[in-house]
Design an enzyme around this catalytic site. Structure first.
Site, short mmCIF file in Angstrom:
data_model
loop_
_atom_site.label_atom_id
_atom_site.label_comp_id
_atom_site.label_asym_id
_atom_site.label_seq_id
_atom_site.Cartn_x
_atom_site.Cartn_y
_atom_site.Cartn_z
N CYS A 112 33.53 43.06 52.11
CA CYS A 112 34.52 41.97 52.05
C CYS A 112 35.35 41.85 53.33
O CYS A 112 36.08 40.88 53.49
CB CYS A 112 35.44 42.18 50.86
N HIS A 248 41.39 38.04 51.52
CA HIS A 248 40.18 38.20 50.73
C HIS A 248 40.48 37.82 49.28
O HIS A 248 41.48 38.25 48.71
CB HIS A 248 39.68 39.64 50.83
N ASN A 278 34.85 36.32 43.68
CA ASN A 278 34.83 37.10 44.91
C ASN A 278 33.46 36.90 45.59
O ASN A 278 32.44 37.33 45.07
CB ASN A 278 35.03 38.57 44.53
N1 ACO Z 1 35.88 41.25 29.68
C1 ACO Z 1 36.60 41.86 28.73
N2 ACO Z 1 37.04 43.12 28.82
C2 ACO Z 1 36.74 43.80 29.95
C3 ACO Z 1 35.98 43.22 30.99
C4 ACO Z 1 35.55 41.90 30.81
N3 ACO Z 1 34.83 41.25 31.74
N4 ACO Z 1 35.85 44.13 31.97
C5 ACO Z 1 36.49 45.23 31.60
N5 ACO Z 1 37.03 45.04 30.37
C6 ACO Z 1 37.84 45.98 29.58
C7 ACO Z 1 37.53 47.41 29.96
O1 ACO Z 1 36.43 47.88 29.23
C8 ACO Z 1 38.82 48.09 29.57
O2 ACO Z 1 38.81 48.31 28.17
P1 ACO Z 1 39.39 49.66 27.55
O3 ACO Z 1 40.84 49.69 27.96
O4 ACO Z 1 39.14 49.49 26.10
O5 ACO Z 1 38.59 50.75 28.21
C9 ACO Z 1 39.90 47.05 29.85
O6 ACO Z 1 39.21 45.79 29.91
C10 ACO Z 1 40.64 47.28 31.16
O7 ACO Z 1 39.70 47.49 32.21
P2 ACO Z 1 40.18 47.86 33.66
O8 ACO Z 1 38.96 48.04 34.53
O9 ACO Z 1 41.16 48.98 33.60
O10 ACO Z 1 40.93 46.52 34.09
P3 ACO Z 1 41.85 46.25 35.33
O11 ACO Z 1 43.12 45.69 34.88
O12 ACO Z 1 41.87 47.39 36.32
O13 ACO Z 1 41.07 45.05 36.05
C11 ACO Z 1 39.60 44.58 37.90
C12 ACO Z 1 39.76 45.27 36.56
C13 ACO Z 1 39.78 43.10 37.72
C14 ACO Z 1 38.19 44.86 38.43
C15 ACO Z 1 40.64 45.12 38.91
O14 ACO Z 1 40.65 46.53 38.88
C16 ACO Z 1 40.38 44.67 40.33
O15 ACO Z 1 40.55 43.51 40.67
N6 ACO Z 1 40.05 45.57 41.24
C17 ACO Z 1 39.88 45.26 42.65
C18 ACO Z 1 38.60 44.58 42.98
C19 ACO Z 1 38.56 44.27 44.46
O16 ACO Z 1 39.57 44.06 45.12
N7 ACO Z 1 37.41 44.25 45.06
C20 ACO Z 1 37.39 43.95 46.48
C21 ACO Z 1 36.30 44.48 47.11
S1 ACO Z 1 34.81 43.82 46.54
C22 ACO Z 1 33.64 44.07 47.77
O17 ACO Z 1 33.87 44.69 48.80
C23 ACO Z 1 32.28 43.55 47.48
#
Ligand code: ACO
Length: 323
Positions: A112, A248, A278
């Site tokens: 990214c 990003h 993304n």
């Molecule tokens: N739909 C419904 N529920 C979901 C989904 C979904 N698509 N995905 C995960 N969940 C659930 C999980 O199972 C979890 O359930 P549990 O609590 O029962 O275990 C709950 O939702 C919370 O999941 P988390 O992963 O803790 O959610 P979080 O609030 O951290 O959000 C996210 C996840 C959106 C991925 C966030 O962590 C994020 O944006 N991270 C950064 C990503 C990023 O910046 N990437 C950039 C680089 S990408 C690159 O270089 C290619």
């Protein structure tokens, strides 16, 4: 010494729109979760076009809009983590297809942060005598997404954006600050189909995009604002003087945190992740191109922009430039 200046921008996204509701029909997810956790509402998914096809569209558009001919180009750089092949590079495919017979061409892999890394590289080519070149960020992430993993599948999309850079007498890139941390690299991987080297033998094989989302979230909100502030210091430009922060586009919550940490109004942080998700290396140039199209950013206006990427590698980096 000559310096690089952005003289044209372009972007291209595949036609096929996949909404959150569409995804909820094929996996255990819903619009409410995706929208509230990420800000994403829909993404573009390529049916048949590969990364080079998206890149060629961008390159042709840059040439058409600028009136520059392909033979005038000295370089073509494509930032991508989803090249068509390991070799030939996506950039070489573009070079051949548009007939840029005088251009050197290669891909750059920094996930990214790819566009920001590639732009910095292009600036070096201009400083050492190149006159004109193209920098593209392009991804078909749908090729590497695990469509059975709701934690990652909902986040990513396909697209491409790019800029034409030309030599000028005046400095336009005021500061660049690129960083990486390979020790944390396994937080975000995509092995595709490359064979494993021996040192990886003990690691679980996973050809698809895999991400420890929480770790990347924490890294982005902790490390990236420090990098942004250090780049401003290097550039001698204050946060208030920046007209737009083009970050990003991974998650609107990350962008909200960045705006707070930079003590700037969220209005200065345009977002398009609701439409595209993304798109890794493509997010920053697509956003720039759309903002120019909308008339908020004007080429030749001397507006000050901050361009920031962060992600796989781990890599992160910021540019402060005038447009
Ligand atoms: N739909 C419904 N529920 C979901 C989904 C979904 N698509 N995905 C995960 N969940 C659930 C999980 O199972 C979890 O359930 P549990 O609590 O029962 O275990 C709950 O939702 C919370 O999941 P988390 O992963 O803790 O959610 P979080 O609030 O951290 O959000 C996210 C996840 C959106 C991925 C966030 O962590 C994020 O944006 N991270 C950064 C990503 C990023 O910046 N990437 C950039 C680089 S990408 C690159 O270089 C290619």
């Amino acid at each position: 010494m000559p310096f690089g200046k952005i003289t044209q921008v372009a972007h291209y996204v595949p036609n096929n729109i996949v909404t959150n509701d569409d995804l909820s029909k094929i996996m255990d997810t819903n619009d409410e979760w995706i929208s509230s956790r990420t800000g994403i509402k829909e993404r573009r998914i390529s049916f048949e076009e590969n990364t080079s096809d998206l890149s060629v569209r961008v390159a042709e558009d840059l040439l058409r809009k600028s009136g520059v001919s392909a033979t005038e180009l000295d370089f073509i750089l494509v930032a991508t983590m989803t090249p068509d092949f390991a070799t030939p590079s996506t950039a070489s495919l573009v070079q051949g297809r548009i007939g840029a017979v005088n251009a050197l061409a290669f891909d750059l892999s920094a996930a990214c942060s790819g566009f920001v890394y590639a732009y910095t590289t292009a600036e070096k080519f201009i400083q050492s005598g190149s006159q004109k070149g193209i920098v593209i960020g392009a991804e078909v992430l749908s090729k590497v997404v695990d469509w059975s993993d709701r934690a990652t599948a909902v986040l990513f999309g396909d697209g491409a954006g790019g800029v034409l850079i030309e030599a000028t007498e005046e400095k336009h890139l005021h500061g660049a600050n690129l960083q990486s941390d390979g020790l944390r690299g396994l937080s975000l991987t995509a092995d595709q189909k490359l064979p494993k080297a021996n040192f990886q033998a003990n690691r679980e094989e996973n050809p698809f995009l895999y991400m420890v989302g929480r770790d990347i979230f924490d890294f982005a909100t902790r490390e990236v604002p420090k990098n942004m502030k250090a780049t401003l210091e290097k550039s001698g430009i204050s946060a208030d003087e920046i007209d737009f922060y083009l970050l990003h586009q991974a998650n609107s919550r990350i962008i909200d945190v960045m705006a707070r940490k930079m003590k700037q109004s969220i209005e200065k942080f345009p977002m398009n992740l609701q439409k595209y998700g993304n798109t890794s290396a493509a997010t920053v140039p697509i956003l720039l191109s759309e903002e120019v199209e909308a008339g908020r950013i004007k080429i030749g206006s001397n507006q000050k922009l901050m361009l920031t990427g962060f992600g796989g590698g781990l890599t992160w980096g910021t540019l402060v430039l005038s447009i």
